[in-house]
Design a protein around this motif. Structure first.
Motif, PDB file in Angstrom:
ATOM      1  N   ALA A 187      30.060  -7.533 -17.059  1.00 49.63           N
ATOM      2  CA  ALA A 187      30.920  -6.537 -18.027  1.00 49.63           C
ATOM      3  C   ALA A 187      30.991  -7.193 -19.707  1.00 49.63           C
ATOM      4  CB  ALA A 187      32.421  -6.564 -17.820  1.00 49.63           C
ATOM      5  N   LEU A 188      31.012  -8.614 -19.791  1.00 54.40           N
ATOM      6  CA  LEU A 188      30.940  -9.162 -21.315  1.00 54.40           C
ATOM      7  C   LEU A 188      29.463  -9.017 -21.680  1.00 54.40           C
ATOM      8  CD1 LEU A 188      32.957 -12.466 -20.915  1.00 54.40           C
ATOM      9  CD2 LEU A 188      33.629 -10.337 -22.119  1.00 54.40           C
ATOM     10  N   ALA A 189      28.662  -9.014 -20.814  1.00 55.32           N
ATOM     11  CA  ALA A 189      27.414  -8.705 -21.281  1.00 55.32           C
ATOM     12  C   ALA A 189      27.030  -7.347 -21.793  1.00 55.32           C
ATOM     13  CB  ALA A 189      26.046  -9.266 -20.280  1.00 55.32           C
ATOM     14  N   ARG A 347      31.476   3.836 -25.446  1.00 52.89           N
ATOM     15  CA  ARG A 347      30.844   2.627 -24.685  1.00 52.89           C
ATOM     16  C   ARG A 347      29.599   2.024 -25.310  1.00 52.89           C
ATOM     17  NH1 ARG A 347      35.790   2.955 -24.080  1.00 52.89           N
ATOM     18  NH2 ARG A 347      36.930   3.591 -22.391  1.00 52.89           N
ATOM     19  N   LEU A 348      29.513   2.251 -26.761  1.00 52.04           N
ATOM     20  CA  LEU A 348      28.387   1.679 -27.306  1.00 52.04           C
ATOM     21  C   LEU A 348      28.789   0.099 -27.236  1.00 52.04           C
ATOM     22  CD1 LEU A 348      25.720   2.921 -28.243  1.00 52.04           C
ATOM     23  CD2 LEU A 348      26.711   2.436 -30.455  1.00 52.04           C
ATOM     24  N   PRO A 349      27.719  -0.699 -27.013  1.00 52.80           N
ATOM     25  CA  PRO A 349      27.909  -2.105 -27.147  1.00 52.80           C
ATOM     26  C   PRO A 349      28.308  -2.499 -28.577  1.00 52.80           C
ATOM     27  CG  PRO A 349      26.010  -1.698 -25.858  1.00 52.80           C
ATOM     28  CD  PRO A 349      26.280  -0.193 -26.520  1.00 52.80           C
ATOM     29  N   LEU A 350      29.064  -3.506 -28.601  1.00 55.75           N
ATOM     30  CA  LEU A 350      29.576  -4.127 -29.888  1.00 55.75           C
ATOM     31  C   LEU A 350      28.440  -4.453 -30.695  1.00 55.75           C
ATOM     32  CD1 LEU A 350      32.513  -6.483 -28.646  1.00 55.75           C
ATOM     33  CD2 LEU A 350      32.444  -4.046 -29.393  1.00 55.75           C
ATOM     34  N   ARG A 351      27.473  -4.963 -30.371  1.00 55.10           N
ATOM     35  CA  ARG A 351      26.273  -5.194 -31.527  1.00 55.10           C
ATOM     36  C   ARG A 351      25.537  -3.771 -31.779  1.00 55.10           C
ATOM     37  NH1 ARG A 351      24.553 -10.958 -28.898  1.00 55.10           N
ATOM     38  NH2 ARG A 351      25.855 -12.328 -30.140  1.00 55.10           N
ATOM     39  N   SER A 352      25.525  -2.902 -30.827  1.00 56.91           N
ATOM     40  CA  SER A 352      24.977  -1.521 -31.428  1.00 56.91           C
ATOM     41  C   SER A 352      25.894  -0.749 -32.431  1.00 56.91           C
ATOM     42  CB  SER A 352      24.564  -0.971 -29.939  1.00 56.91           C
ATOM     43  OG  SER A 352      23.696  -1.382 -29.048  1.00 56.91           O
ATOM     44  N   THR A 353      27.109  -1.158 -31.996  1.00 53.48           N
ATOM     45  CA  THR A 353      28.023  -0.437 -32.918  1.00 53.48           C
ATOM     46  C   THR A 353      27.981  -1.091 -34.247  1.00 53.48           C
ATOM     47  OG1 THR A 353      29.655   0.038 -30.936  1.00 53.48           O
ATOM     48  CG2 THR A 353      30.444  -0.061 -33.294  1.00 53.48           C
ATOM     49  N   ALA A 354      27.957  -2.540 -34.333  1.00 52.89           N
ATOM     50  CA  ALA A 354      27.654  -2.943 -35.607  1.00 52.89           C
ATOM     51  C   ALA A 354      26.486  -2.654 -36.328  1.00 52.89           C
ATOM     52  CB  ALA A 354      27.696  -4.625 -35.353  1.00 52.89           C
ATOM     53  N   ALA A 355      25.335  -2.402 -35.533  1.00 57.67           N
ATOM     54  CA  ALA A 355      23.959  -2.182 -36.124  1.00 57.67           C
ATOM     55  C   ALA A 355      24.185  -0.765 -36.551  1.00 57.67           C
ATOM     56  CB  ALA A 355      22.817  -2.193 -35.015  1.00 57.67           C
ATOM     57  N   ARG A 356      24.990   0.255 -35.986  1.00 55.81           N
ATOM     58  CA  ARG A 356      24.979   1.673 -36.391  1.00 55.81           C
ATOM     59  C   ARG A 356      25.821   1.539 -37.597  1.00 55.81           C
ATOM     60  NH1 ARG A 356      25.045   6.665 -33.505  1.00 55.81           N
ATOM     61  NH2 ARG A 356      23.828   5.567 -32.109  1.00 55.81           N
ATOM     62  N   LEU A 357      26.880   0.931 -37.747  1.00 53.92           N
ATOM     63  CA  LEU A 357      27.676   0.886 -38.848  1.00 53.92           C
ATOM     64  C   LEU A 357      26.913   0.129 -40.149  1.00 53.92           C
ATOM     65  CD1 LEU A 357      31.008  -0.499 -37.400  1.00 53.92           C
ATOM     66  CD2 LEU A 357      30.652   1.710 -38.344  1.00 53.92           C
ATOM     67  N   LEU A 711      35.409  -2.031 -16.463  1.00 56.53           N
ATOM     68  CA  LEU A 711      35.947  -3.135 -17.240  1.00 56.53           C
ATOM     69  C   LEU A 711      35.178  -3.119 -18.863  1.00 56.53           C
ATOM     70  CD1 LEU A 711      35.653  -6.029 -14.716  1.00 56.53           C
ATOM     71  CD2 LEU A 711      37.640  -4.835 -15.252  1.00 56.53           C
ATOM     72  N   VAL A 712      34.093  -2.892 -19.054  1.00 60.10           N
ATOM     73  CA  VAL A 712      33.642  -2.630 -20.308  1.00 60.10           C
ATOM     74  C   VAL A 712      34.496  -1.599 -21.307  1.00 60.10           C
ATOM     75  CG1 VAL A 712      31.709  -1.775 -21.687  1.00 60.10           C
ATOM     76  CG2 VAL A 712      31.411  -3.138 -19.785  1.00 60.10           C
ATOM     77  N   GLY A 713      35.189  -0.612 -20.349  1.00 65.00           N
ATOM     78  CA  GLY A 713      35.691   0.428 -21.194  1.00 65.00           C
ATOM     79  C   GLY A 713      37.294  -0.143 -21.659  1.00 65.00           C
ATOM     80  N   ASP A 714      37.671  -0.968 -20.840  1.00 67.69           N
ATOM     81  CA  ASP A 714      38.918  -1.806 -20.927  1.00 67.69           C
ATOM     82  C   ASP A 714      38.766  -2.564 -22.183  1.00 67.69           C
ATOM     83  OD1 ASP A 714      40.037  -0.400 -18.895  1.00 67.69           O
ATOM     84  OD2 ASP A 714      39.921  -2.073 -17.497  1.00 67.69           O
ATOM     85  N   LEU A 715      37.805  -3.512 -22.170  1.00 65.22           N
ATOM     86  CA  LEU A 715      37.772  -4.350 -23.216  1.00 65.22           C
ATOM     87  C   LEU A 715      37.288  -3.616 -24.606  1.00 65.22           C
ATOM     88  CD1 LEU A 715      35.619  -7.098 -21.252  1.00 65.22           C
ATOM     89  CD2 LEU A 715      37.990  -7.197 -21.790  1.00 65.22           C
ATOM     90  N   ALA A 716      36.744  -2.701 -24.433  1.00 63.65           N
ATOM     91  CA  ALA A 716      36.179  -1.766 -25.718  1.00 63.65           C
ATOM     92  C   ALA A 716      37.596  -1.179 -26.225  1.00 63.65           C
ATOM     93  CB  ALA A 716      35.172  -0.806 -25.475  1.00 63.65           C
ATOM     94  N   ASP A 717      38.341  -0.826 -25.317  1.00 63.18           N
ATOM     95  CA  ASP A 717      39.682  -0.124 -25.810  1.00 63.18           C
ATOM     96  C   ASP A 717      40.746  -1.421 -26.463  1.00 63.18           C
ATOM     97  OD1 ASP A 717      38.846   2.263 -24.997  1.00 63.18           O
ATOM     98  OD2 ASP A 717      40.118   2.257 -23.287  1.00 63.18           O
ATOM     99  N   PRO A 766      44.768  -2.002 -18.123  1.00 62.12           N
ATOM    100  CA  PRO A 766      45.650  -2.853 -19.028  1.00 62.12           C
ATOM    101  C   PRO A 766      46.337  -1.977 -19.697  1.00 62.12           C
ATOM    102  CG  PRO A 766      43.326  -2.663 -19.763  1.00 62.12           C
ATOM    103  CD  PRO A 766      43.365  -2.129 -18.396  1.00 62.12           C
ATOM    104  N   VAL A 767      47.385  -2.519 -20.638  1.00 64.19           N
ATOM    105  CA  VAL A 767      48.330  -1.740 -21.355  1.00 64.19           C
ATOM    106  C   VAL A 767      47.541  -0.978 -22.445  1.00 64.19           C
ATOM    107  CG1 VAL A 767      50.227  -3.139 -20.931  1.00 64.19           C
ATOM    108  CG2 VAL A 767      48.905  -3.761 -22.813  1.00 64.19           C
ATOM    109  N   PHE A 768      46.391  -1.445 -22.809  1.00 68.13           N
ATOM    110  CA  PHE A 768      45.806  -0.938 -24.252  1.00 68.13           C
ATOM    111  C   PHE A 768      44.932   0.003 -23.775  1.00 68.13           C
ATOM    112  CE2 PHE A 768      44.296  -5.145 -23.189  1.00 68.13           C
ATOM    113  CZ  PHE A 768      42.956  -4.939 -22.834  1.00 68.13           C
TER     114      PHE A 768
END
Length: 894
Positions: A187-189, A347-357, A711-717, A766-768
């Motif tokens: 999930a972290l990967a 659910r775009l990965p964090l680094r892909s989100t940063a690259a898009r930004l 789990l990826v969705g939870d962490l992204a949220d 999770p609560v978030f």
């Protein structure tokens, strides 16, 4: 949900003594530590864990806890103290060898006491302290759920004296430690991902790439609707005058071109109008002037931002910059926030989100108006005006094969009439050659001094030769065939009509070729291209320059924060479950297969049920309490045992003489805990998490197909929620984003979520979580049987098969009124389907409504068994020496 329901349960352990809890300050520090410093949280629920022996000695602590606030308290007393008071304190006699001395403050309804005589349920001999802790841990985790805490406290308050022995049947379904670690790392990967934007943002249509409408004008090439050309080009200014002059010159040239086409231009010539070449030359001069004006404006307006000096120079060139809503900063911040949150929600990965930004920031960064000079040369090359103005040859295609064939046919038709044809045929050939020569004479550029005349050729001689040849052919055919006069006249009329038509066509084609060769049709397109280029510079390089810089800085700041979040989350190891740090086991054994197949539990799932010995067969085990007068399993003798304070022999006549009601086995629908001896080889070492207790069924799954994505969705949220408080700071100053503690908070979030998964399981959101209602079922997430929770509640929902937390000999302390028991059914809220699990219909269980818990690890039945009259003795402190004395209740001597 009430505010009290949302408050956490504060657990305080007094088994090793009060320690630092003594005093108000010590209790306050312990409560703050238990609440983990959560702002706004109040201590409204207390779960106190103590030994049964130490219960009376810690009365001062209980008084402090009860005075802490308007809270509710559950006390778990562990152990089976003997009924002898000790220290010479006189207390009422107890009906059994065990009794619980309860401090006077621990009374219902605000306080309930759970007496755990044996957390192993009689399945362990001489357990080590860490084994007792491991056996008690699931019970404490279950009571730490606010919903279960409230339901159990309410049920205990309905039991006499507010003290009960718990009997449970619980299913713990979770991932295996190996599966949890594997799924967590995956999930972290997936959450971190690769530095790939996952698509491109189209400049032509940024909104198609997910860019919000508020940001689209800042990154796209389109023209905002609020910007019109008339708004930025000042009337009477240089840019406006040059544009209008060029447009008027092009209009005049086009009008002259249209007038010269056709028979009028061939026969009449330019007349009093301006020559076409001169009109086109004037248009070329105006186009060159406007091109130079645009180039000068682009050079003068180049720079970062739009300082007053630059605005002044633009004004001198006739460019005014009005205010447009697209340039307002208050639209950019929410737009960036929505764009980033939308990427995370997809659910775009964090680094892909940063690259898009980062790609958005690159598109939003203004390059300066001077960068458009290259595009200016592409739209209007420097040689294009000279091409419009220069002399060009005028070619009349009189010598083309088609034209020669047409001239020959016209002359042949005119000479077909016998007699007159001898003259008509040659005359027609001469007329065709003359009209061809006239077309060359009417060519543009001959007016004035002829400096625009490019010369040309007509092919008139070839037309003459072809016409004479045709006339000879026509004359010969007319005499040979003796063509009648009417037919020869008709052929002459056709020739006279076709002759001028062919000449006009040759003229028009020659004029169109000359106009196209000079770039006449491109002039207006080039003018509007130059004007569009200047408009783009006005909008994107000047009007929106500050807004684009602000947007680019903000996008880069958010991209940097998300990259830091990805770096903080990458490779974060899962947190160990609380209390699962391993340890050696000794003197404890897991329940045998015979015990699990015993009829007390009911039929086991998926296994053949065979006949088992009766409960009385457990009497062969050595009891912990040696009652030589009567065996603990002799229920008839127990029923005839006199009550404390009763005359000898009272209640010894029969089952109906003691209380007037037939004897009810208090544990007839519970699992009798068999004793385990210590003989045999020493068992293998197990961690405390695996200490077997007969009332807990553990099922571990390997994870379903949707677990990693969930789990990826939870962490992204969660990360999206972490960014929420920082948007205001980013909007005020994007450069301050580097100082925000995003990486530290992401690490804390990852560790907290990992600990929550180990504590509560993966089934609960999770609560978030942004959309907990769409979370898959626990069975889908864990990869377990989908009806496992329902089967447990169906089998044990009425209390059947629950296991009391006492040894077999402790049955004497339980009330004989089995109908006084109370029960609580509980299950994770995510397992709710339709009307939920079926109701418990068993008689006499007292099962209340279903309790839905937010956590997802435990499901089952919590049964509360009342105690025999006199087994609970209320005591209170006397003086300051800590001595205790009895506080007799109304029925203490019954």
């Amino acid at each position: 949900m009430s505010s009290r329901t949302a408050a956490p349960v504060v657990t305080l352990d007094l088994r090793d003594g009060p320690g630092d809890l003594a005093g108000a300050d010590g209790l306050h520090r312990a409560v703050r530590a238990a609440l983990d410093g959560a702002a706004g949280q109040q201590a409204e629920r207390f779960l106190l864990v103590d030994t049964a022996d130490g219960l009376a000695r810690h009365q001062r602590i209980y008084e402090q806890v009860l005075a802490y606030g308007p809270g509710h308290t559950l006390c778990v007393a562990v152990g089976a103290p003997p009924a002898e008071p000790g220290d010479g304190v006189a207390v009422p006699p107890a009906p059994t060898p065990w009794a619980l001395n309860r401090p006077s403050p621990l009374r219902p309804p605000a306080v309930g006491v759970l007496w755990v005589l044996d957390p192993h349920g009689g399945t362990a001999t001489d357990p080590a302290p860490w084994e007792d802790a491991g056996a008690l841990r699931p019970l404490l985790e279950l009571l730490a759920a606010p919903a279960v805490f409230d339901a159990v406290l309410h049920a205990v308050s309905e039991i006499p004296d507010g003290v009960a022995v718990p009997a449970l049947r619980v299913l713990e379904h979770d991932l295996s430690p190996t599966a949890r670690a594997r799924v967590w790392r995956q999930a972290l990967a997936d959450l971190v991902g690769q530095d790939d934007p996952g698509g491109r943002i189209s400049v032509a249509d940024p909104e198609a790439g997910g860019v919000p409408a508020a940001l689209a004008p800042l990154v796209g090439s389109g023209m905002p609707r609020s910007v019109e050309r008339a708004e930025w080009r000042r009337a009477g200014g240089e840019a406006d005058e040059r544009f209008r002059a060029c447009e008027a010159a092009l209009d005049e040239a086009e009008e002259a071109y249209e007038r010269r086409r056709g028979a009028g231009g061939l026969l009449r010539g330019p007349g009093g109008d301006a020559d076409l070449a001169e009109s086109l030359d004037a248009a070329a001069a105006e186009l060159a002037a406007y091109r130079e004006t645009v180039a000068e404006i682009l050079r003068d307006g180049d720079g970062v931002g739009l300082p007053p000096e630059q605005r002044r120079r633009l004004h001198e060139h006739g460019v005014d910059l009005p205010r447009v809503p697209e340039a307002a900063r208050d639209r950019i911040g929410p737009g960036l926030r929505g764009f980033a949150q939308n990427l995370l929600a997809r659910r775009l990965p964090l680094r892909s989100t940063a690259a898009r930004l980062s790609a958005l920031a690159d598109l939003a960064t203004p390059t300066g108006s001077a960068a458009r000079l290259g595009r200016l040369d592409e739209l209007c090359p420097p040689g294009l005006p000279r091409q419009l103005a220069g002399p060009r040859p005028f070619e009349v295609r009189g010598a083309a094969y088609g034209e020669l064939a047409g001239g020959c046919a016209v002359a042949a038709a005119a000479g077909l009439w016998p007699g007159p044809g001898w003259a008509l045929g040659p005359l027609t050939a001469l007329a065709a050659a003359g009209l061809t020569a006239l077309a060359l004479a009417r060519r543009p550029g001959r007016a004035g001094d002829g400096h625009l005349d490019g010369g040309g050729q007509s092919g008139a001689l070839a037309q003459l030769c072809a016409g004479l040849a045709g006339a000879a052919i026509g004359i010969t055919l007319g005499h040979t065939l003796a063509v009648p006069a009417w037919l020869g006249l008709s052929a002459l009329l056709v020739a006279l009509i076709a002759l001028p038509l062919l000449a006009v066509r040759r003229w028009t084609e020659a004029l169109d070729t000359w106009w196209a060769a000079g770039g006449g049709p491109e002039g207006r397109d080039v003018l509007h291209s130059l004007d569009g280029l200047l408009a783009d510079a006005v909008v994107h390089d000047w009007l929106l320059a500050d807004a684009r810089l602000y947007c680019a800085d903000g996008a880069r700041a958010v991209a940097g924060m998300i990259r830091r979040a990805a770096a903080a989350a990458e490779g974060r190891e899962p947190a160990p479950a609380p209390g699962r740090d391993g340890g050696a086991r000794a003197g404890a054994r897991a329940p045998s297969a015979d015990l699990l197949e015993d009829d007390w539990f009911g039929p086991s799932y998926g296994e053949h049920t065979s006949a088992q010995p009766s409960y009385d067969s457990f009497g062969a085990a050595d009891p912990r309490y040696d009652d030589t007068a009567r065996g603990w399993d002799d229920w008839d003798d127990w029923d005839r045992e006199p009550e404390p304070g009763a005359p000898d022999g009272a209640g010894a006549g029969g089952p109906d003489t003691a209380h007037g009601t037939p004897w009810q086995d208090p544990l007839a629908d519970t699992v009798p805990p068999p004793r385990r001896t210590a003989d045999g080889p020493a068992p293998a070492a197990d961690p405390p998490d695996d200490v077997p207790v007969p009332w807990l069924e553990r099922e571990a799954g390997d994870g379903g197909p949707e677990l990693v994505a969930t789990l990826v969705g939870d962490l992204a949220d969660g990360i999206a929620g972490l960014l929420d408080p920082y948007w205001g700071a980013i909007e005020r100053d994007p450069g301050a984003a580097t100082a925000l503690p995003v990486d530290r908070e992401v690490r804390a979030l990852i560790d907290a979520e990992s600990a929550r998964l180990a504590r509560d399981g993966v089934a609960a959101a999770p609560v978030f979580a942004r959309d907990p209602a769409s979370r898959p079922d626990p069975a889908v997430l864990l990869g377990l049987a989908p009806d496992r929770v329902t089967r447990v509640l169906q089998a044990h929902g009425d209390g059947t098969g629950t296991v009391p937390l006492c040894a077999a000999e402790h049955r004497r302390v339980l009330s004989r009124d089995r109908h006084a028991a109370r029960g609580v059914r509980f299950a994770p809220d995510v397992t709710r389907h339709g009307d939920g699990p079926p109701p418990a219909d068993g008689p006499g269980t007292g099962t209340d409504d279903m309790v839905w818990t937010p956590a997802g690890r435990y499901a089952g039945v919590f049964r509360l068994l009342p105690l025999r009259t006199g087994s609970v003795r209320t005591v209170r402190l006397r003086g300051d020496d800590g001595a205790t004395g009895p506080e007799l209740s109304a029925n203490a001597n019954e």
